[in-house]
Design a protein around this motif. Structure first.
Motif, PDB file in Angstrom:
ATOM      1  N   ASP A  73       0.830  -1.206   0.000  1.00 25.26           N
ATOM      2  CA  ASP A  73       0.000   0.000   0.000  1.00 25.26           C
ATOM      3  C   ASP A  73       0.866   1.259   0.000  1.00 25.26           C
ATOM      4  O   ASP A  73       0.590   2.226  -0.723  1.00 25.26           O
ATOM      5  CB  ASP A  73      -0.922   0.009   1.217  1.00 25.26           C
ATOM      6  N   ASP A  82      -2.914   7.252  -7.983  1.00 29.19           N
ATOM      7  CA  ASP A  82      -4.262   7.157  -8.547  1.00 29.19           C
ATOM      8  C   ASP A  82      -4.364   5.851  -9.339  1.00 29.19           C
ATOM      9  O   ASP A  82      -3.820   5.727 -10.429  1.00 29.19           O
ATOM     10  CB  ASP A  82      -4.546   8.350  -9.456  1.00 29.19           C
ATOM     11  N   THR A  84      -7.105   4.620 -10.507  1.00 31.47           N
ATOM     12  CA  THR A  84      -8.292   4.629 -11.354  1.00 31.47           C
ATOM     13  C   THR A  84      -7.950   4.122 -12.753  1.00 31.47           C
ATOM     14  O   THR A  84      -7.025   4.620 -13.399  1.00 31.47           O
ATOM     15  CB  THR A  84      -8.874   6.050 -11.472  1.00 31.47           C
ATOM     16  N   ALA A 106      -9.366  -5.962  -1.225  1.00 30.06           N
ATOM     17  CA  ALA A 106      -9.465  -4.562  -0.811  1.00 30.06           C
ATOM     18  C   ALA A 106      -9.322  -3.629  -2.011  1.00 30.06           C
ATOM     19  O   ALA A 106      -9.985  -2.587  -2.092  1.00 30.06           O
ATOM     20  CB  ALA A 106      -8.411  -4.253   0.248  1.00 30.06           C
ATOM     21  N   LEU A 107      -8.462  -3.983  -2.958  1.00 25.53           N
ATOM     22  CA  LEU A 107      -8.320  -3.163  -4.162  1.00 25.53           C
ATOM     23  C   LEU A 107      -9.606  -3.148  -4.969  1.00 25.53           C
ATOM     24  O   LEU A 107      -9.996  -2.108  -5.513  1.00 25.53           O
ATOM     25  CB  LEU A 107      -7.167  -3.680  -5.029  1.00 25.53           C
ATOM     26  N   ARG A 109     -12.567  -3.292  -3.880  1.00 29.04           N
ATOM     27  CA  ARG A 109     -13.529  -2.413  -3.213  1.00 29.04           C
ATOM     28  C   ARG A 109     -13.236  -0.945  -3.519  1.00 29.04           C
ATOM     29  O   ARG A 109     -14.110  -0.089  -3.376  1.00 29.04           O
ATOM     30  CB  ARG A 109     -13.527  -2.665  -1.709  1.00 29.04           C
ATOM     31  N   ARG A 110     -12.009  -0.667  -3.937  1.00 32.42           N
ATOM     32  CA  ARG A 110     -11.638   0.692  -4.324  1.00 32.42           C
ATOM     33  C   ARG A 110     -11.867   0.935  -5.813  1.00 32.42           C
ATOM     34  O   ARG A 110     -11.542   1.998  -6.339  1.00 32.42           O
ATOM     35  CB  ARG A 110     -10.162   0.947  -3.993  1.00 32.42           C
TER      36      ARG A 110
END
Length: 228
Positions: A73, A82, A84, A106-107, A109-110
């Motif tokens: 992380d 970013d 995205t 977890a990624l 969920r982002r």
């Protein structure tokens, strides 16, 4: 994940060639005899490292995975703040590898696209299929679970599980050369995913005797630190 590696019937999806052909060496090496010697040395190191990793308790492995995830992380916050639209590929853990599926989850969920490597053609570069926690899985090549779809993604960030490693980013894997082939193929197409090796600090070697086909990773992350 606690089985004796010496008795295991399969290895990581990207890297089984050494189990099938223990004397495997890359024909592109400059000196064939040296390549054979290095392959035999690596095989001995691989066995010892896998045995040591398998001897760790489930608690120790879980703690190492949690620490590695935190360091990943931190690294991604620096090099790719970013995410995205980015694709991050992980791996399906076997042979007591650090289990980072919770980190991949977890990624997702982002909103990050995550993928797993798949051997679709032996001795060819890996492909990467989309994955998420609810994804149906099937037995793939060498009986490893892979996403049950045929869609393909191109990773922007690629995790490579380590059996051993040395400073400078060189990785000792399971011996099949699949990650090297994949990185070489990406570069030939003008693409260069950020390649991150993940494994244990105790698996560090003074050298793996890099050969002409070995491609250094951009980063190596262990439970104790990060190395370039």
């Amino acid at each position: 994940m606690t089985r004796d590696p010496a008795r295991a019937s399969h290895a990581s999806p990207p890297c089984l060639a050494a189990d099938i052909a223990p004397d495997y060496f890359d024909p592109l090496a400059v000196d064939p005899q040296q390549a054979v010697d290095v392959a035999r040395w690596r095989k001995a190191q691989r066995i010892a490292l896998l045995q040591a990793r398998a001897a760790l308790s489930a608690t120790d492995r879980a703690e190492a995975a949690t620490a590695i995830a935190r360091r990943l992380d931190t690294l991604l916050a620096e090099i790719a703040p970013d995410l995205t639209g980015k694709v991050v590929s992980g791996y399906w853990p076997i042979k007591s590898e650090p289990d980072l599926r919770f980190w991949l989850e977890a990624l997702t969920r982002r909103g990050v696209a995550t993928a797993l490597p798949v051997v679709e053609v032996v001795s060819r570069p890996l492909t990467f299929r989309p994955w998420h926690p609810q994804m149906p899985m099937v037995r793939g090549h060498w009986n490893i679970l892979v996403p049950d779809n045929r869609e393909s993604l191109v990773p922007d960030i690629m995790l490579a599980p380590l059996v051993g490693w040395q400073s400078g980013g060189f990785r000792l894997g399971y011996g099949g050369g699949y990650f090297d082939r994949t990185l070489a193929a990406c570069r030939a197409k003008g693409k260069k995913p950020i390649a991150i090796g993940v494994g244990l600090a105790s698996a560090r070697l003074q050298t793996i005797y890099p050969q002409p086909h070995d491609i250094a990773l951009d980063h190596i992350v262990t439970e104790t630190g990060r190395f370039a």
